[in-house]
Scaffold this motif. Structure first.
Motif, PDB file in Angstrom:
ATOM      1  N   THR A 145       0.903  -1.287   0.008  1.00 51.08           N
ATOM      2  CA  THR A 145      -0.124  -0.060   0.042  1.00 51.08           C
ATOM      3  C   THR A 145       0.683   1.045  -0.083  1.00 51.08           C
ATOM      4  OG1 THR A 145      -0.139  -0.096   2.441  1.00 51.08           O
ATOM      5  CG2 THR A 145      -1.864  -1.159   1.351  1.00 51.08           C
ATOM      6  N   HIS A 146       2.088   1.299   0.533  1.00 51.82           N
ATOM      7  CA  HIS A 146       2.926   2.279   0.611  1.00 51.82           C
ATOM      8  C   HIS A 146       4.253   2.214  -0.127  1.00 51.82           C
ATOM      9  CE1 HIS A 146      -0.313   2.848   3.662  1.00 51.82           C
ATOM     10  NE2 HIS A 146       0.040   4.212   3.479  1.00 51.82           N
ATOM     11  N   ALA A 147       4.868   3.184  -0.558  1.00 57.27           N
ATOM     12  CA  ALA A 147       6.369   3.197  -1.135  1.00 57.27           C
ATOM     13  C   ALA A 147       6.989   4.128  -0.543  1.00 57.27           C
ATOM     14  CB  ALA A 147       6.273   3.456  -2.952  1.00 57.27           C
ATOM     15  N   PHE A 148       8.095   3.546  -0.197  1.00 56.27           N
ATOM     16  CA  PHE A 148       9.379   4.652   0.450  1.00 56.27           C
ATOM     17  C   PHE A 148      10.345   5.023  -0.551  1.00 56.27           C
ATOM     18  CE2 PHE A 148      13.400   4.852   2.719  1.00 56.27           C
ATOM     19  CZ  PHE A 148      13.105   5.870   3.644  1.00 56.27           C
ATOM     20  N   ASN A 149      10.726   6.385  -0.548  1.00 53.38           N
ATOM     21  CA  ASN A 149      11.827   6.624  -1.270  1.00 53.38           C
ATOM     22  C   ASN A 149      12.603   7.441  -0.328  1.00 53.38           C
ATOM     23  OD1 ASN A 149      13.739   8.349  -3.006  1.00 53.38           O
ATOM     24  ND2 ASN A 149      11.977   8.608  -4.550  1.00 53.38           N
ATOM     25  N   PRO A 150      13.997   7.075  -0.230  1.00 55.28           N
ATOM     26  CA  PRO A 150      14.916   7.758   0.462  1.00 55.28           C
ATOM     27  C   PRO A 150      15.407   9.234   0.047  1.00 55.28           C
ATOM     28  CG  PRO A 150      16.030   6.134  -0.852  1.00 55.28           C
ATOM     29  CD  PRO A 150      14.610   5.856  -1.080  1.00 55.28           C
ATOM     30  N   GLU A 151      15.075   9.400  -1.263  1.00 53.22           N
ATOM     31  CA  GLU A 151      15.509  10.830  -1.724  1.00 53.22           C
ATOM     32  C   GLU A 151      14.903  11.823  -0.943  1.00 53.22           C
ATOM     33  OE1 GLU A 151      16.737  13.068  -5.852  1.00 53.22           O
ATOM     34  OE2 GLU A 151      16.136  11.099  -6.026  1.00 53.22           O
ATOM     35  N   PRO A 152      15.679  13.009  -0.454  1.00 60.38           N
ATOM     36  CA  PRO A 152      14.746  14.022   0.055  1.00 60.38           C
ATOM     37  C   PRO A 152      14.120  14.801  -1.166  1.00 60.38           C
ATOM     38  CG  PRO A 152      16.876  13.809   1.016  1.00 60.38           C
ATOM     39  CD  PRO A 152      17.108  13.006  -0.041  1.00 60.38           C
ATOM     40  N   TYR A 153      12.821  15.200  -0.959  1.00 63.94           N
ATOM     41  CA  TYR A 153      11.971  15.833  -1.814  1.00 63.94           C
ATOM     42  C   TYR A 153      11.557  17.110  -1.200  1.00 63.94           C
ATOM     43  CZ  TYR A 153      11.357  12.578  -5.741  1.00 63.94           C
ATOM     44  OH  TYR A 153      11.781  11.954  -6.753  1.00 63.94           O
ATOM     45  N   TYR A 190      14.112   1.375  -3.112  1.00 65.89           N
ATOM     46  CA  TYR A 190      12.814   1.774  -2.822  1.00 65.89           C
ATOM     47  C   TYR A 190      12.415   0.504  -1.613  1.00 65.89           C
ATOM     48  CZ  TYR A 190      12.224   4.656  -6.633  1.00 65.89           C
ATOM     49  OH  TYR A 190      12.475   5.711  -7.587  1.00 65.89           O
ATOM     50  N   ALA A 191      11.464   1.031  -0.950  1.00 64.01           N
ATOM     51  CA  ALA A 191      11.003  -0.072  -0.052  1.00 64.01           C
ATOM     52  C   ALA A 191       9.327   0.024   0.126  1.00 64.01           C
ATOM     53  CB  ALA A 191      11.679   0.005   1.581  1.00 64.01           C
ATOM     54  N   PHE A 192       8.789  -1.092   0.411  1.00 53.49           N
ATOM     55  CA  PHE A 192       7.333  -1.049   0.207  1.00 53.49           C
ATOM     56  C   PHE A 192       6.825  -1.977   1.383  1.00 53.49           C
ATOM     57  CE2 PHE A 192       9.323  -1.410  -3.958  1.00 53.49           C
ATOM     58  CZ  PHE A 192       8.871  -0.151  -4.609  1.00 53.49           C
ATOM     59  N   SER A 193       5.627  -1.237   1.722  1.00 57.87           N
ATOM     60  CA  SER A 193       4.843  -1.886   3.033  1.00 57.87           C
ATOM     61  C   SER A 193       3.659  -2.132   2.662  1.00 57.87           C
ATOM     62  CB  SER A 193       4.951  -0.706   4.103  1.00 57.87           C
ATOM     63  OG  SER A 193       4.384  -1.082   5.305  1.00 57.87           O
ATOM     64  N   GLN A 194       3.062  -3.206   3.350  1.00 57.99           N
ATOM     65  CA  GLN A 194       1.327  -3.553   3.413  1.00 57.99           C
ATOM     66  C   GLN A 194       0.610  -2.943   4.384  1.00 57.99           C
ATOM     67  OE1 GLN A 194       1.124  -7.916   3.506  1.00 57.99           O
ATOM     68  NE2 GLN A 194       1.677  -7.927   1.584  1.00 57.99           N
ATOM     69  N   GLN A 195       1.403  -2.267   5.357  1.00 58.40           N
ATOM     70  CA  GLN A 195       0.732  -1.675   6.551  1.00 58.40           C
ATOM     71  C   GLN A 195       0.973  -0.149   6.367  1.00 58.40           C
ATOM     72  OE1 GLN A 195       1.615  -3.128  10.479  1.00 58.40           O
ATOM     73  NE2 GLN A 195       1.430  -5.123   9.838  1.00 58.40           N
ATOM     74  N   HIS A 196       0.081   0.750   6.869  1.00 55.75           N
ATOM     75  CA  HIS A 196       0.472   2.122   7.253  1.00 55.75           C
ATOM     76  C   HIS A 196       1.379   2.181   8.456  1.00 55.75           C
ATOM     77  CE1 HIS A 196       0.046   5.976   9.215  1.00 55.75           C
ATOM     78  NE2 HIS A 196      -0.289   6.472   8.133  1.00 55.75           N
ATOM     79  N   PRO A 197       2.475   2.946   8.186  1.00 56.89           N
ATOM     80  CA  PRO A 197       3.492   2.937   9.113  1.00 56.89           C
ATOM     81  C   PRO A 197       3.602   3.323  10.537  1.00 56.89           C
ATOM     82  CG  PRO A 197       3.634   4.985   7.574  1.00 56.89           C
ATOM     83  CD  PRO A 197       2.598   4.101   7.109  1.00 56.89           C
ATOM     84  N   ALA A 198       2.488   3.594  10.946  1.00 56.80           N
ATOM     85  CA  ALA A 198       2.108   4.106  12.342  1.00 56.80           C
ATOM     86  C   ALA A 198       2.527   2.896  13.252  1.00 56.80           C
ATOM     87  CB  ALA A 198       0.795   4.602  12.442  1.00 56.80           C
ATOM     88  N   GLY A 199       3.359   3.391  14.003  1.00 59.56           N
ATOM     89  CA  GLY A 199       3.709   2.277  14.788  1.00 59.56           C
ATOM     90  C   GLY A 199       5.053   1.777  14.378  1.00 59.56           C
ATOM     91  N   GLN A 200       5.415   1.705  13.108  1.00 63.24           N
ATOM     92  CA  GLN A 200       6.439   1.323  12.650  1.00 63.24           C
ATOM     93  C   GLN A 200       7.521   1.892  12.452  1.00 63.24           C
ATOM     94  OE1 GLN A 200       4.215  -0.614   8.912  1.00 63.24           O
ATOM     95  NE2 GLN A 200       5.888  -2.132   9.391  1.00 63.24           N
TER      96      GLN A 200
END
Length: 604
Positions: A145-153, A190-200
């Protein structure tokens, strides 16, 4: 027919029209009736259906696949290699390779032919091999559900909905769509999560989703992150951007070659590695470790000179304040007289930084780096006096700028106009090496603060002397600078904002770069420091200090700096965002912070 191979740690099951591969960290399955491989975590929770017919486009035409042949499989107990032969398209031969080891999956495409690459699509491409699904461009399925990009925007959205596209590249300015010059390049991860990151993971505002929801096919959601990263030597990084191209419920990856890379015979795409981790920063660390394991990275020199770790004072913020008060542009105020005043003020408050940075524009020409004698009549004497006080001096160096360079030292456009310096040009290499010797040996400086690396040239039609492009071309530029600096002075310090594993051998310190004044300062700089430590764990970090939205924000970040890296001070009497003057307590804050930092360094 059903056969099983149980050689630890990889487990393979051949089932009639398909196969399943099990490792301690993931599962991969394939059925001949579908051009997809299903990737799940170790518990069997589906993360993606990976499309198996990539396209490698060229200036001569668009690539496609008309048939996906049944795979060839090799299994040696430790590794399972799956090869898909792809028929049709513009290449003489095309093969997709999935090499599965216990920790992850390496994938790449091999082609043969002659052409100039434009875009390499991975896990996506044009396909007509299954009439029941039609034809056209096919993407991979997203079970996250979510994609992480380390590059600062500029918007500080490091975590975005999975259906939103993103890019990691070596370009950027303040213009629309280009506000991501802070790291050039960031780690290609890139990193991809199935959960909303709250708590993670504390990554910003709520963007939807719930950890209590079920995922695909009603399965419980996983707390693991799927990482997708490029692992390749710098010579293979002849692209300007690593794109995550997203649709609703679907995605693919794309490498931008821009018609600047020639294939003449055989070409193998850079390896894209898939792994699972507990959080995105671990995914970055895995990428760095993989580079080290394959001996395609380099670390900062050990031991590092003691002076490299001393507090930094850069005059840029003070120059910006002078421009605000007295007019003109900030580079106009980089003068010997002003910098003497900066140091007098700091000395009056018992502040003695170990490193002094002369910022933009101490030189008369960006391309040749000759001192502007109107601004700095005695640069050599000024640096010598700093040395006698026990201070070292870095000169700000603007990457890529063609000011003062001849045409044969530059990358040119279709009209023959100079675009940037050309690191593949023997003429420019000689000019740059001569400039480095002048700055370090004649002027007496101790190293460089490299800036504007985000002006890496990009686009079709640009002409240069050699073949390097994209990340490889930027690395070539920094290698020349770094190599000549070390020839001049073994302890010369080169500071860049390139926290990528293959850039470890052309930089000694990573600068966290400019602050986004529209977002929380401490949060964004903490993220940048975490990315840098994960990507280049042995390199020093310059925490930067400019610009600042307010004096209050500056105070909060000053207190945080020792936890992130080396304290850095860009202001002398005022901050620039609100123009507020420092109080006696503010100078006390800087002095106490530097003392706290020095005490922490001395601890074993």
């Amino acid at each position: 027919m059903h056969t099983t191979s149980t050689s630890a740690p990889m487990h393979v099951e051949h089932q009639g029209h398909g196969l399943q591969i099990h490792s301690p960290h993931y599962q991969l399955s394939y059925h001949h009736e579908r051009p997809y491989a299903r990737l799940s975590d170790s518990a069997g929770r589906l993360y993606s259906e990976l499309f198996l017919a990539p396209s490698l486009h060229t200036t001569a035409g668009l690539d496609r696949t008309a048939r996906l042949r049944p795979p060839e499989i090799e299994h040696d107990g430790q590794t399972v290699t799956v090869r898909f032969s792809l028929e049709g398209g513009i290449w003489q031969h095309k093969t997709l390779v999935l090499r599965c080891d216990p920790g992850g999956i390496d994938t790449f495409v091999e082609v043969s032919g002659s052409a100039w690459l434009t875009d390499v699509h991975l896990f996506g491409g044009y396909y007509s091999g299954h009439q029941r699904w039609g034809s056209g461009f096919f993407s991979s399925g997203a079970g996250f559900t979510h994609a992480f990009n380390p590059e600062p925007y500029a918007r500080e959205q490091r975590l975005v909905p999975a259906g939103q596209s993103s890019a990691i590249d070596v370009m950027g300015t303040s213009l629309p769509g280009k506000g991501h010059w802070f790291f050039t390049p960031a780690p290609l991860v890139y990193a991809f999560s199935q959960q909303h990151p709250a708590g993670q993971l504390a990554l910003g505002a709520d963007q939807g989703g719930s950890p209590d929801e079920d995922g695909a096919e009603g399965q419980p959601l996983s707390s693991r992150w799927l990482g997708a990263s490029i692992v390749a030597p710098v010579e293979e990084l002849n692209f300007t951007a690593f794109h995550y191209d997203a649709l609703e419920g679907a995605f693919s990856f794309r490498l931008s070659y821009e018609g600047q890379t020639e294939v003449d015979g055989h070409f193998r795409s850079p390896t894209l590695r898939l792994t699972f981790s507990d959080d995105p920063y671990e995914a970055i660390a895995q990428n760095s470790a993989r580079h080290a394991e394959l001996h395609i990275t380099a670390h900062a020199p050990q031991p590092q000179p003691e002076w490299w770790s001393t507090p930094i004072q850069c005059g840029w913020g003070a120059q910006c304040h002078l421009a605000r008060e007295h007019g003109g542009r900030a580079p106009d105020h980089c003068t010997q007289q002003n910098y003497d005043a900066f140091l007098d003020t700091l000395d009056a408050h018992d502040l003695q930084p170990g490193i002094l940075v002369l910022d933009d524009k101490w030189c008369a020409s960006y391309g040749t780096s000759e001192v502007d004698r109107h601004k700095w009549p005695d640069l050599e004497g000024w640096i010598a006096r700093a040395h006698r006080r026990g201070q070292r001096v870095l000169l700000w160096w603007k990457a890529w700028d063609a000011e003062g360079l001849p045409d044969d030292a530059c990358i040119l456009d279709d009209l023959g106009e100079r675009v940037t310096a050309d690191p593949t040009s023997p003429s420019y290499e000689a000019i740059l090496r001569g400039a480095v010797r002048r700055m370090l040996l004649e002027y007496g400086a101790d190293g460089f603060k490299v800036d504007f690396s985000a002006r890496t040239p990009s686009g079709p039609g640009l002409r240069r002397a050699g073949s390097a492009w994209g990340l490889h071309l930027l690395h070539r530029l920094l290698w020349i600078l770094h190599d000549e600096a070390k020839r001049c002075k073994s302890d010369a310090l080169v500071m860049t904002h390139t926290p990528h594993p293959v850039f470890g051998n052309v930089t000694d310190m990573i600068r966290l770069n400019d602050v986004n004044t529209g977002a929380d300062v401490n949060e964004q700089m903490t993220h940048r420091a975490r990315v840098t430590r994960a990507a280049l764990p042995r390199h020093l970090i310059d925490t930067d200090n400019w610009p600042m939205p307010s004096l209050t924000a500056w105070r909060a970040y000053t207190r945080l700096q020792p936890e992130l890296g080396i304290p850095s001070l860009y202001f002398v009497t005022h901050t620039d965002g609100d123009g507020q003057a420092f109080t006696a307590a503010d100078y006390d804050l800087v002095r106490d912070t530097w003392q706290r930092y020095a005490q922490a360094k001395r601890k074993p």
